[in-house]
Structure formats: structure tokens, C-alpha cells
Design a protein around this motif. Structure first.
Motif, PDB file in Angstrom:
ATOM      1  N   MET A   8       0.853  -1.158   0.030  1.00 57.16           N
ATOM      2  CA  MET A   8      -0.053  -0.046  -0.016  1.00 57.16           C
ATOM      3  C   MET A   8       0.841   1.292   0.157  1.00 57.16           C
ATOM      4  SD  MET A   8      -2.713  -1.609  -0.378  1.00 57.16           S
ATOM      5  CE  MET A   8      -4.107  -0.567   0.073  1.00 57.16           C
ATOM      6  N   ALA A   9       1.750   1.462   0.949  1.00 51.57           N
ATOM      7  CA  ALA A   9       2.785   2.574   0.907  1.00 51.57           C
ATOM      8  C   ALA A   9       3.977   2.095   0.595  1.00 51.57           C
ATOM      9  CB  ALA A   9       2.788   3.183   2.338  1.00 51.57           C
ATOM     10  N   PRO A  10       4.792   2.925   0.022  1.00 51.78           N
ATOM     11  CA  PRO A  10       6.216   2.573  -0.551  1.00 51.78           C
ATOM     12  C   PRO A  10       6.867   2.142   0.641  1.00 51.78           C
ATOM     13  CG  PRO A  10       5.558   4.766  -1.380  1.00 51.78           C
ATOM     14  CD  PRO A  10       4.686   4.325  -0.397  1.00 51.78           C
ATOM     15  N   ALA A  11       7.726   1.166   0.518  1.00 51.62           N
ATOM     16  CA  ALA A  11       8.766   0.711   1.394  1.00 51.62           C
ATOM     17  C   ALA A  11       9.712   2.029   1.764  1.00 51.62           C
ATOM     18  CB  ALA A  11       9.631  -0.559   0.905  1.00 51.62           C
ATOM     19  N   ILE A  25      20.425  -3.292  -2.574  1.00 55.80           N
ATOM     20  CA  ILE A  25      19.193  -3.396  -2.272  1.00 55.80           C
ATOM     21  C   ILE A  25      18.179  -2.605  -3.017  1.00 55.80           C
ATOM     22  CG2 ILE A  25      17.446  -2.775  -0.277  1.00 55.80           C
ATOM     23  CD1 ILE A  25      20.011  -3.269   1.670  1.00 55.80           C
ATOM     24  N   ARG A  26      18.519  -1.364  -3.724  1.00 59.23           N
ATOM     25  CA  ARG A  26      17.707  -0.522  -4.491  1.00 59.23           C
ATOM     26  C   ARG A  26      17.451  -1.598  -5.941  1.00 59.23           C
ATOM     27  NH1 ARG A  26      21.750   3.330  -3.062  1.00 59.23           N
ATOM     28  NH2 ARG A  26      20.745   4.703  -1.369  1.00 59.23           N
ATOM     29  N   LEU A  27      18.407  -2.108  -6.397  1.00 61.19           N
ATOM     30  CA  LEU A  27      18.396  -2.787  -7.538  1.00 61.19           C
ATOM     31  C   LEU A  27      17.391  -4.022  -7.346  1.00 61.19           C
ATOM     32  CD1 LEU A  27      21.881  -2.923  -8.586  1.00 61.19           C
ATOM     33  CD2 LEU A  27      20.157  -1.685  -9.759  1.00 61.19           C
ATOM     34  N   SER A  28      17.557  -4.732  -6.105  1.00 63.46           N
ATOM     35  CA  SER A  28      16.778  -5.869  -5.891  1.00 63.46           C
ATOM     36  C   SER A  28      15.135  -5.398  -5.674  1.00 63.46           C
ATOM     37  CB  SER A  28      17.025  -6.477  -4.581  1.00 63.46           C
ATOM     38  OG  SER A  28      18.373  -6.969  -4.652  1.00 63.46           O
ATOM     39  N   LEU A  29      14.894  -4.149  -5.003  1.00 63.48           N
ATOM     40  CA  LEU A  29      13.603  -3.951  -4.885  1.00 63.48           C
ATOM     41  C   LEU A  29      12.980  -3.442  -6.215  1.00 63.48           C
ATOM     42  CD1 LEU A  29      14.064  -1.226  -1.859  1.00 63.48           C
ATOM     43  CD2 LEU A  29      12.619  -3.261  -1.875  1.00 63.48           C
ATOM     44  N   ALA A  30      13.765  -2.991  -7.114  1.00 64.19           N
ATOM     45  CA  ALA A  30      13.419  -2.624  -8.418  1.00 64.19           C
ATOM     46  C   ALA A  30      12.944  -4.021  -9.265  1.00 64.19           C
ATOM     47  CB  ALA A  30      14.371  -1.921  -9.215  1.00 64.19           C
ATOM     48  N   ALA A  31      13.841  -4.915  -9.083  1.00 58.54           N
ATOM     49  CA  ALA A  31      13.691  -6.289  -9.870  1.00 58.54           C
ATOM     50  C   ALA A  31      12.306  -6.837  -9.272  1.00 58.54           C
ATOM     51  CB  ALA A  31      14.927  -7.125  -9.700  1.00 58.54           C
ATOM     52  N   ALA A  32      12.084  -7.062  -7.808  1.00 56.49           N
ATOM     53  CA  ALA A  32      11.141  -7.333  -7.154  1.00 56.49           C
ATOM     54  C   ALA A  32       9.649  -6.670  -7.449  1.00 56.49           C
ATOM     55  CB  ALA A  32      11.332  -7.407  -5.767  1.00 56.49           C
ATOM     56  N   ILE A  34       8.962  -3.637  -6.208  1.00 50.71           N
ATOM     57  CA  ILE A  34       8.504  -3.041  -4.900  1.00 50.71           C
ATOM     58  C   ILE A  34       8.661  -1.679  -4.771  1.00 50.71           C
ATOM     59  CG2 ILE A  34       8.853  -3.355  -2.081  1.00 50.71           C
ATOM     60  CD1 ILE A  34       9.747  -6.130  -2.395  1.00 50.71           C
ATOM     61  N   ALA A  35       7.763  -0.853  -4.592  1.00 47.71           N
ATOM     62  CA  ALA A  35       8.111   0.466  -4.806  1.00 47.71           C
ATOM     63  C   ALA A  35       8.665   0.838  -3.355  1.00 47.71           C
ATOM     64  CB  ALA A  35       6.486   1.313  -4.814  1.00 47.71           C
ATOM     65  N   PHE A  36       9.559   1.925  -3.448  1.00 45.07           N
ATOM     66  CA  PHE A  36      10.143   2.282  -2.244  1.00 45.07           C
ATOM     67  C   PHE A  36      10.565   3.825  -2.537  1.00 45.07           C
ATOM     68  CE2 PHE A  36      13.628   1.235  -5.497  1.00 45.07           C
ATOM     69  CZ  PHE A  36      14.857   2.147  -4.992  1.00 45.07           C
ATOM     70  N   GLU A  37      10.987   4.287  -1.315  1.00 45.50           N
ATOM     71  CA  GLU A  37      11.266   5.677  -0.980  1.00 45.50           C
ATOM     72  C   GLU A  37      12.777   5.587  -0.588  1.00 45.50           C
ATOM     73  OE1 GLU A  37      10.401   9.530   1.846  1.00 45.50           O
ATOM     74  OE2 GLU A  37       8.945   8.031   1.841  1.00 45.50           O
ATOM     75  N   ASP A  38      13.847   6.435  -1.018  1.00 41.27           N
ATOM     76  CA  ASP A  38      14.929   6.674  -0.781  1.00 41.27           C
ATOM     77  C   ASP A  38      14.933   7.519   0.709  1.00 41.27           C
ATOM     78  OD1 ASP A  38      17.227   5.239  -1.197  1.00 41.27           O
ATOM     79  OD2 ASP A  38      17.325   6.101  -3.319  1.00 41.27           O
ATOM     80  N   THR A  62      23.550  -0.912  16.480  1.00 41.65           N
ATOM     81  CA  THR A  62      24.424  -0.520  15.354  1.00 41.65           C
ATOM     82  C   THR A  62      23.776   0.580  14.770  1.00 41.65           C
ATOM     83  OG1 THR A  62      23.646  -2.105  14.134  1.00 41.65           O
ATOM     84  CG2 THR A  62      25.593  -2.989  15.024  1.00 41.65           C
ATOM     85  N   THR A  63      24.245   1.194  13.558  1.00 47.08           N
ATOM     86  CA  THR A  63      23.464   2.190  12.866  1.00 47.08           C
ATOM     87  C   THR A  63      22.342   1.744  12.133  1.00 47.08           C
ATOM     88  OG1 THR A  63      24.852   1.751  10.855  1.00 47.08           O
ATOM     89  CG2 THR A  63      25.614   3.504  12.364  1.00 47.08           C
ATOM     90  N   ASN A  64      22.059   0.298  11.987  1.00 45.52           N
ATOM     91  CA  ASN A  64      20.926  -0.294  11.315  1.00 45.52           C
ATOM     92  C   ASN A  64      20.888  -0.088   9.832  1.00 45.52           C
ATOM     93  OD1 ASN A  64      19.303  -1.423  13.897  1.00 45.52           O
ATOM     94  ND2 ASN A  64      19.697   0.711  14.429  1.00 45.52           N
ATOM     95  N   ILE A  65      21.915   0.812   9.170  1.00 47.09           N
ATOM     96  CA  ILE A  65      21.680   0.984   7.784  1.00 47.09           C
ATOM     97  C   ILE A  65      22.510  -0.059   7.008  1.00 47.09           C
ATOM     98  CG2 ILE A  65      20.635   3.158   8.059  1.00 47.09           C
ATOM     99  CD1 ILE A  65      23.180   4.162   7.165  1.00 47.09           C
ATOM    100  N   PRO A  66      22.046  -0.443   5.927  1.00 49.02           N
ATOM    101  CA  PRO A  66      21.042  -0.112   5.107  1.00 49.02           C
ATOM    102  C   PRO A  66      19.744  -0.730   6.012  1.00 49.02           C
ATOM    103  CG  PRO A  66      22.053  -1.414   3.885  1.00 49.02           C
ATOM    104  CD  PRO A  66      23.126  -1.025   4.824  1.00 49.02           C
ATOM    105  N   MET A  67      18.609   0.002   6.028  1.00 49.51           N
ATOM    106  CA  MET A  67      17.431  -0.415   6.760  1.00 49.51           C
ATOM    107  C   MET A  67      16.347  -0.313   5.596  1.00 49.51           C
ATOM    108  SD  MET A  67      15.999   0.955  10.416  1.00 49.51           S
ATOM    109  CE  MET A  67      16.593   2.508  10.178  1.00 49.51           C
ATOM    110  N   LEU A  68      15.575  -1.216   5.761  1.00 52.29           N
ATOM    111  CA  LEU A  68      14.485  -1.167   4.987  1.00 52.29           C
ATOM    112  C   LEU A  68      12.931  -1.404   5.829  1.00 52.29           C
ATOM    113  CD1 LEU A  68      13.276  -1.438   2.023  1.00 52.29           C
ATOM    114  CD2 LEU A  68      13.252  -3.863   1.968  1.00 52.29           C
ATOM    115  N   VAL A  69      12.066  -0.569   5.604  1.00 50.06           N
ATOM    116  CA  VAL A  69      10.886  -0.502   6.460  1.00 50.06           C
ATOM    117  C   VAL A  69       9.734  -0.549   5.591  1.00 50.06           C
ATOM    118  CG1 VAL A  69       9.467   1.048   7.930  1.00 50.06           C
ATOM    119  CG2 VAL A  69      12.044   0.915   8.240  1.00 50.06           C
TER     120      VAL A  69
END
Length: 139
Positions: A8-11, A25-32, A34-38, A62-69
Motif C-alpha cells: 500500500m505505501a512504499p517501502a 538493495i535498490r536494484l533488488s527492490l526494482a527487480a521485485a 516493490i515501490a520504495f522511497e530513498d 548499530t547504525t542499522n543501515i541499510p534498513m528497509l521499512v
């Protein structure tokens, strides 16, 4: 292979405004599909405010990034390889995970890519690598 993802909302991908671990991760989201916001850090190195936000969202020390929500699902994924695998599971991109050979090959390819990415950093001229180091990496 048809890929169907309903979100519903972009990751939201939290990372720096650079490639590094976030680009796979960006490339994998695009291949999948899955809409996302940087959502990029305000600076590099990150500010205390950025780190505080990442720790609050990710819950790790830790800094937790990259982190996908995934806001609609209240799900947070940290650690680049774990994030890549989560995307693969969501979009059925992992092959037959019950087949030991396929599962091993996926893990090996992800590990090989990480090794190569890490080794590449030693060849960055802009980070002070010598011409010899650059040449050795390319060859």
C-alpha cells in the motif's frame, strides 16, 4: 516469471545518498517490483540525529543501515544481506530454498558479491588508493 507484489505505501530504504551496500538493495527492490522511497542521511558521516533515528527505528545498537521499512506492515529489516534475502522471499526470487544446492549457491553468490564490494573499496582513488592498488584490483 510473473512477480506480483502488493504494498500500500512504499517501502522506505534508509541509507546514504550513495551506492555502497544500499545499491544492491535498490536494484533488488526494482527487480521485485516493490515501490520504495530513498530516505537518505542528511550528511556523511551521519549526524547524531540520523543515528538516533536509525537506532529508534531499527532497534539495534548499530547504525542499522541499510534498513528497509514496510510502514503498512510495521516491519523493519536491517543488515544488507538480510534485507536482500527478505526482498527475495517477498518476490519469490530465491529459487527453491528447500533445495540444498540452490540455497547454497544463493548464499555463496551473495557472499562473493559482498567480498568483491569490500575489496573494491581498497581501489578507490578518491579514497587515497595508489595507482598500483587500483591496477591490481582491476587486473
Amino acid at each position: 516469471q510473473n512477480i506480483h507484489c502488493t504494498i500500500m505505501a512504499p517501502a522506505k530504504l534508509y541509507y546514504y545518498a550513495s551506492t555502497g551496500r544500499g545499491n544492491a538493495i535498490r536494484l533488488s527492490l526494482a527487480a521485485a517490483g516493490i515501490a520504495f522511497e530513498d530516505v537518505c542521511a542528511t550528511d556523511f558521516p551521519p549526524t547524531a540525529k540520523d543515528k538516533e533515528l536509525w537506532t529508534r527505528i531499527g532497534g539495534n545498537t548499530t547504525t542499522n543501515i541499510p534498513m528497509l521499512v514496510f510502514p503498512d506492515e510495521d516491519k523493519v529489516y536491517c543488515q544488507s544481506r538480510s534485507v536482500l534475502e527478505a526482498i527475495g522471499r517477498r518476490a519469490n526470487l530465491l529459487g527453491n530454498i528447500n533445495d540444498d544446492g540452490e540455497s547454497y549457491m544463493l548464499s555463496k553468490i551473495l557472499s562473493d558479491a559482498e567480498d568483491l564490494r569490500s575489496a573494491a573499496y581498497d581501489s578507490f582513488g578518491s579514497w587515497g588508493a595508489s595507482r598500483v592498488a587500483i591496477k591490481n584490483f582491476v587486473e
